[in-house]
Design an enzyme around this catalytic site. Structure first.
Site, PDB file in Angstrom:
ATOM      1  N   HIS A  19      30.639  16.366   6.486  1.00 29.05           N
ATOM      2  CA  HIS A  19      30.628  17.262   7.963  1.00 29.05           C
ATOM      3  C   HIS A  19      32.940  16.776   8.760  1.00 29.05           C
ATOM      4  O   HIS A  19      33.127  18.073   8.868  1.00 29.05           O
ATOM      5  CB  HIS A  19      30.052  16.466   8.741  1.00 29.05           C
ATOM      6  CG  HIS A  19      28.700  16.782   8.885  1.00 29.05           C
ATOM      7  ND1 HIS A  19      27.669  15.784   8.955  1.00 29.05           N
ATOM      8  CD2 HIS A  19      28.256  17.974   8.279  1.00 29.05           C
ATOM      9  CE1 HIS A  19      26.536  16.967   8.335  1.00 29.05           C
ATOM     10  NE2 HIS A  19      26.852  17.742   8.113  1.00 29.05           N
ATOM     11  N   LYS A  43      11.490  19.348  15.396  1.00 28.34           N
ATOM     12  CA  LYS A  43      12.558  18.725  14.862  1.00 28.34           C
ATOM     13  C   LYS A  43      11.929  17.053  14.366  1.00 28.34           C
ATOM     14  O   LYS A  43      12.605  16.828  16.613  1.00 28.34           O
ATOM     15  CB  LYS A  43      14.050  18.314  13.612  1.00 28.34           C
ATOM     16  CG  LYS A  43      13.961  19.037  12.395  1.00 28.34           C
ATOM     17  CD  LYS A  43      15.304  18.824  11.767  1.00 28.34           C
ATOM     18  CE  LYS A  43      15.780  19.899  10.939  1.00 28.34           C
ATOM     19  NZ  LYS A  43      16.782  19.974  10.375  1.00 28.34           N
ATOM     20  N   ARG A  92      28.827  23.902   0.109  1.00 31.51           N
ATOM     21  CA  ARG A  92      29.373  22.565  -1.286  1.00 31.51           C
ATOM     22  C   ARG A  92      29.113  23.285  -2.373  1.00 31.51           C
ATOM     23  O   ARG A  92      29.675  23.069  -3.229  1.00 31.51           O
ATOM     24  CB  ARG A  92      28.546  21.632  -0.507  1.00 31.51           C
ATOM     25  CG  ARG A  92      28.868  20.781   0.114  1.00 31.51           C
ATOM     26  CD  ARG A  92      27.495  20.316   0.858  1.00 31.51           C
ATOM     27  NE  ARG A  92      25.772  20.796   1.025  1.00 31.51           N
ATOM     28  CZ  ARG A  92      24.836  20.260   1.537  1.00 31.51           C
ATOM     29  NH1 ARG A  92      24.645  18.911   1.531  1.00 31.51           N
ATOM     30  NH2 ARG A  92      23.776  21.096   1.935  1.00 31.51           N
ATOM     31  N   SER A 130      23.029  15.103   4.669  1.00 29.86           N
ATOM     32  CA  SER A 130      22.153  13.871   6.073  1.00 29.86           C
ATOM     33  C   SER A 130      21.195  13.979   5.314  1.00 29.86           C
ATOM     34  O   SER A 130      20.262  12.337   6.099  1.00 29.86           O
ATOM     35  CB  SER A 130      22.553  15.043   7.002  1.00 29.86           C
ATOM     36  OG  SER A 130      23.749  15.341   7.399  1.00 29.86           O
TER      37      SER A 130
HETATM   38  O1  PNS Z   1      22.706  21.644   9.262  1.00 25.42           O
HETATM   39  P1  PNS Z   1      21.787  21.942   9.284  1.00 25.42           P
HETATM   40  O2  PNS Z   1      20.705  21.772   9.636  1.00 25.42           O
HETATM   41  O3  PNS Z   1      21.650  23.012   8.482  1.00 25.42           O
HETATM   42  O4  PNS Z   1      22.405  23.698  10.939  1.00 25.42           O
HETATM   43  C1  PNS Z   1      20.988  24.734  11.019  1.00 25.42           C
HETATM   44  C2  PNS Z   1      22.051  25.491  12.018  1.00 25.42           C
HETATM   45  C3  PNS Z   1      21.537  24.687  13.378  1.00 25.42           C
HETATM   46  C4  PNS Z   1      23.364  25.598  11.691  1.00 25.42           C
HETATM   47  C5  PNS Z   1      20.331  26.942  12.565  1.00 25.42           C
HETATM   48  O5  PNS Z   1      18.838  26.319  12.073  1.00 25.42           O
HETATM   49  C6  PNS Z   1      20.741  27.142  13.435  1.00 25.42           C
HETATM   50  O6  PNS Z   1      21.648  28.394  13.731  1.00 25.42           O
HETATM   51  N1  PNS Z   1      19.969  27.551  14.137  1.00 25.42           N
HETATM   52  C7  PNS Z   1      19.951  27.893  16.059  1.00 25.42           C
HETATM   53  C8  PNS Z   1      18.323  28.177  16.061  1.00 25.42           C
HETATM   54  C9  PNS Z   1      19.075  30.201  15.191  1.00 25.42           C
HETATM   55  O7  PNS Z   1      19.869  31.293  16.070  1.00 25.42           O
HETATM   56  N2  PNS Z   1      18.495  30.760  14.222  1.00 25.42           N
HETATM   57  C10 PNS Z   1      19.091  31.875  13.341  1.00 25.42           C
HETATM   58  C11 PNS Z   1      19.838  31.726  12.343  1.00 25.42           C
HETATM   59  S1  PNS Z   1      19.991  32.572  11.188  1.00 25.42           S
END
Ligand code: PNS
Length: 187
Positions: A19, A43, A92, A130
């Site tokens: 990150h 979560k 990645r 993570s």
């Molecule tokens: O670090 P992560 O868990 O891979 O991040 C995922 C994240 C937070 C970017 C994704 O879950 C997200 O954007 N969540 C917010 C809800 C949302 O907008 N959902 C539609 C995404 S297509």
């Protein structure tokens, strides 16, 4: 000229060197980068949102165009609220691509003006996540070099109570004449 603002959304539970690598790269190409921690009620995180904000603020303090924030709801709505034109995400390995593509296209459907920019972290972090850091730390493995020292210390602190409990259980077994369990040795 208007500032080019990007958000870097994620869970950051905990922040890893991958990150941080991406934040460094993002800070070079955007005028402002907002590291946006999702407040996800579904979560049960290892670190609270407050703890993650504190860690990320401390770890990004050297960049004057990076700030840390939290959000809930849709990423695209948050991006619009802060005036961002782009969402930064890291890729990645090929395995990330499908999920990231899906998210990027869904975000584009929801907010066509918002672009997703993918960047690759250094190859040495290409296997790092993570989730794996949490798992390794939980099981007593070393996460040195995978997360910043601050996170490593916080992981130790966070996991220590569980660790002490397992030691109690071990003592209890010994005290009651039971077989010594194969618990971890304290380092
Ligand atoms: O670090 P992560 O868990 O891979 O991040 C995922 C994240 C937070 C970017 C994704 O879950 C997200 O954007 N969540 C917010 C809800 C949302 O907008 N959902 C539609 C995404 S297509």
């Amino acid at each position: 000229m208007a500032k080019v603002i990007a958000i870097y959304p994620g869970s950051f539970d905990p922040p890893t060197n991958g990150h941080l690598d991406l934040i460094q790269r993002g800070s070079k190409i955007f005028d402002e980068l907002v590291v946006a921690i999702l407040r996800n009620p579904d979560k049960a995180p290892l670190f609270s949102v407050t703890e993650r904000v504190a860690m990320l603020e401390s770890l990004t303090g050297q960049y004057n165009n990076v700030r840390v924030d939290t959000f809930d709801g849709l990423t695209v709505d948050y991006a619009v609220r802060v005036g961002a034109v782009a969402v930064l995400r890291g890729i990645r390995a090929l395995s990330d691509y499908e999920y990231e593509l899906q998210m990027a296209l869904m975000n584009r459907k929801l907010q066509p003006e918002l672009e997703t920019v993918f960047m690759m972290p250094a190859e040495k972090y290409s296997y790092l996540s993570s989730r794996l850091v949490r798992e390794v730390a939980h099981l007593g493995g070393s996460v040195e070099g995978l997360v910043p020292e601050l996170v490593e210390q916080n992981l130790k602190g966070k996991l220590d109570p569980a660790y002490k409990l397992s030691e109690f259980a071990e003592l209890d077994e010994k005290g009651s004449g039971g077989r010594k369990s194969k618990g971890r040795k304290k380092s």
